[in-house]
Design an enzyme around this catalytic site. Structure first.
Site, PDB file in Angstrom:
ATOM      1  N   HIS A   1      17.860 -17.624  -7.352  1.00 12.84           N
ATOM      2  CA  HIS A   1      18.041 -17.203  -8.746  1.00 12.84           C
ATOM      3  C   HIS A   1      16.677 -17.161  -9.416  1.00 12.84           C
ATOM      4  CE1 HIS A   1      21.155 -16.439 -11.822  1.00 12.84           C
ATOM      5  NE2 HIS A   1      20.178 -16.767 -12.664  1.00 12.84           N
TER       6      HIS A   1
ATOM      7  N   ASP B   1      29.631 -19.834 -18.975  1.00 17.34           N
ATOM      8  CA  ASP B   1      28.322 -19.170 -18.958  1.00 17.34           C
ATOM      9  C   ASP B   1      28.477 -17.688 -19.291  1.00 17.34           C
ATOM     10  OD1 ASP B   1      25.427 -19.169 -18.526  1.00 17.34           O
ATOM     11  OD2 ASP B   1      25.890 -17.870 -16.833  1.00 17.34           O
TER      12      ASP B   1
ATOM     13  N   ARG C   1      23.780 -15.967 -26.249  1.00 18.67           N
ATOM     14  CA  ARG C   1      22.341 -16.283 -26.328  1.00 18.67           C
ATOM     15  C   ARG C   1      21.505 -15.015 -26.349  1.00 18.67           C
ATOM     16  NH1 ARG C   1      21.423 -19.005 -21.192  1.00 18.67           N
ATOM     17  NH2 ARG C   1      19.250 -19.177 -21.795  1.00 18.67           N
TER      18      ARG C   1
ATOM     19  N   SER D   1      22.686 -22.821 -17.655  1.00 14.64           N
ATOM     20  CA  SER D   1      23.187 -21.485 -17.331  1.00 14.64           C
ATOM     21  C   SER D   1      22.979 -21.186 -15.848  1.00 14.64           C
ATOM     22  CB  SER D   1      22.434 -20.454 -18.195  1.00 14.64           C
ATOM     23  OG  SER D   1      22.636 -19.158 -17.720  1.00 14.64           O
TER      24      SER D   1
ATOM     25  N   LYS E   1      26.082 -21.791 -12.535  1.00 16.52           N
ATOM     26  CA  LYS E   1      26.505 -20.687 -11.660  1.00 16.52           C
ATOM     27  C   LYS E   1      26.220 -21.031 -10.199  1.00 16.52           C
ATOM     28  CE  LYS E   1      24.099 -17.280 -13.839  1.00 16.52           C
ATOM     29  NZ  LYS E   1      23.758 -17.692 -15.202  1.00 16.52           N
TER      30      LYS E   1
HETATM   31  N1  URA Z   1      19.118 -16.587 -15.732  1.00 16.44           N
HETATM   32  C1  URA Z   1      20.305 -17.152 -16.075  1.00 16.44           C
HETATM   33  O1  URA Z   1      21.289 -17.022 -15.353  1.00 16.44           O
HETATM   34  N2  URA Z   1      20.371 -17.836 -17.205  1.00 16.44           N
HETATM   35  C2  URA Z   1      19.322 -18.023 -18.031  1.00 16.44           C
HETATM   36  O2  URA Z   1      19.464 -18.677 -19.036  1.00 16.44           O
HETATM   37  C3  URA Z   1      18.088 -17.432 -17.682  1.00 16.44           C
HETATM   38  C4  URA Z   1      18.015 -16.715 -16.510  1.00 16.44           C
END
Ligand code: URA
Length: 410
Positions: free
Chosen positions: A82, A161, A168, A183, A187
């Site tokens: 990620h 999320d 956000r 966040s 995930k």
């Molecule tokens: N990627 C995400 O999934 N969440 C964030 O807050 C920033 C980048």
């Protein structure tokens, strides 16, 4: 739960209890807590921060807002990557099918555009028919068949999320360490991973402007991951200029396809390999071979077909979303390119329509920039620095001027 009291407590720098955070997230997910209260809470968190214990509670509450994937005993190693968000960052589109060549499963849950950064889901949706909304059953079936799936947060997985991310994005509350940690890690933890690599960006086009802030974010995410039993690694990467040569949804898919075909921009290919080798069984040269000999591309074709897209469109993908107006942005001097500011390019791309100003806004897949030159290159007077793809001549003109403000040539 009296939500205004919780908002006031955080606004004044108080520490929220685990039970309070759980109730808040459960209420927000069910719709009992409205967006305006959650938006105020996100802003209070933005200014006051959260302790590591509060951040862990928020992460867990968000992960538990939906299902946590559970895999059969016979499943291979489960891995993912990620990014904290960048400009022109299409790494996931290349890395997910590449890793799936390595006898692992990649159940990638990504996000949409956030702030000035683009999102993997929006890029994938520029492929006509591609669905990022699979059920848990479909997700598991696809993993069994091809070893990779690319989806978004759903009503089943990380619904908290899904809502908070969109909120956000349009409420000025993205660059907050605890909100980013919760966040991303909610995930990733919902994927029940064995190993995770985090691409933590710093610089003009990143949410963390300094390396120190990025380090602190990386440590916070690694702590949460390891505490939950996931082998978590973080790589810090600069995000001062856009990654590759393209920014904008369909334009980035074109570049990802070139990279999956063994070509593509050198910086993109290097970053894909740097991150992949952190979690792959095989070494870098094998990963390179899979990019060069068509193995990764054939997994990508299967992935596109499995999620509703037409793989036959991929080779001419540049023609799928033609912009009304395509214009060269020319240098007015010769010299060496010292800067192409990622934040300026990201913001301009957002204004062209590649991102959202309100949660309900539709993305325009066709707009953005391509053929962007790289810093360190020599450029002549009148040569092209990039092309802008816009809806109208006027918007192209405005974006070209904005782009030039982020360029330095000496
Ligand atoms: N990627 C995400 O999934 N969440 C964030 O807050 C920033 C980048």
């Amino acid at each position: 739960m009296h939500v205004p009291s919780l908002i006031e407590k955080k606004r004044e720098g108080g520490i929220l209890e685990d039970a309070e955070i759980r109730q808040l997230i459960a209420g927000y997910t069910s719709g009992e807590v409205p967006d305006y209260q959650m938006s105020a809470m996100a802003m209070a968190i933005f200014f006051q921060g959260m302790s590591p214990v509060e951040t862990a509670s928020l992460t867990r509450a968000m992960m538990e807002s939906g299902e946590v994937l559970s895999f059969p005993e016979s499943a291979p190693r489960i891995v993912d990557k990620h990014s904290t968000g960048g400009i022109g960052d299409k790494v996931s589109l290349v890395l997910a099918p590449l890793l799936a060549c390595d006898n692992v499963w990649v159940p990638m849950i990504s996000g949409r555009g956030l702030g000035i950064t683009g999102g993997t889901l929006d890029k994938l949706e520029s492929i006509p028919g591609f669905s990022v909304n699979l059920t848990t059953e479909e997700t598991m079936l696809q993993l069994e068949e091809i070893g990779v799936v690319m989806i978004g947060q759903t009503a089943d997985i990380c619904p908290a999320d899904k809502k908070l991310y969109a909120l956000r994005d349009v409420s000025g509350t993205v660059p907050s360490q605890p909100l980013i940690v919760a966040s991303i890690m909610s995930k990733k933890l919902a994927e029940s991973l064995d190993a995770l690599v985090l691409d933590v960006k710093f610089g003009a086009g990143a949410f963390m402007k300094t390396k120190e802030d990025a380090e602190s974010l990386a440590n916070a995410m690694c702590d949460v991951g390891r505490e939950m039993g996931v082998d978590t690694k973080a790589c810090l990467n600069p995000m001062d200029e856009p990654l590759g040569h393209a920014v904008g949804n369909a334009l980035e898919v074109v570049e990802a396809i070139a990279t999956l075909r063994g070509g593509g921009p050198a910086d993109l290919r290097e970053l894909v390999l740097d991150l992949s080798e952190q979690i792959a069984h095989v070494d870098r040269s094998q990963l390179e071979t899979w990019l060069d000999d068509g193995t990764a591309f054939s997994v990508w074709e299967k992935l596109v077909a499995a999620q509703g897209g037409n793989p036959e469109q991929l080779d001419q993908f540049g023609e799928v979303h033609p912009a009304n107006c395509i214009k060269e942005i020319r240098s007015d001097r010769s010299g060496v390119i010292r800067k192409i500011d990622a934040e300026t390019v990201g913001r301009s791309s957002l204004l062209l329509g590649a991102g959202r100003a309100k949660a309900s806004d539709e993305i325009d897949f066709s707009v953005g920039f391509d053929q962007i030159r790289k810093t360190g290159e020599q450029i002549g007077d009148g040569e092209s620095l990039a092309r802008v793809h816009a809806r109208t001549e006027q918007e192209a003109e405005r974006a070209a001027n904005e782009f030039l403000q982020g360029v330095s040539i000496v």
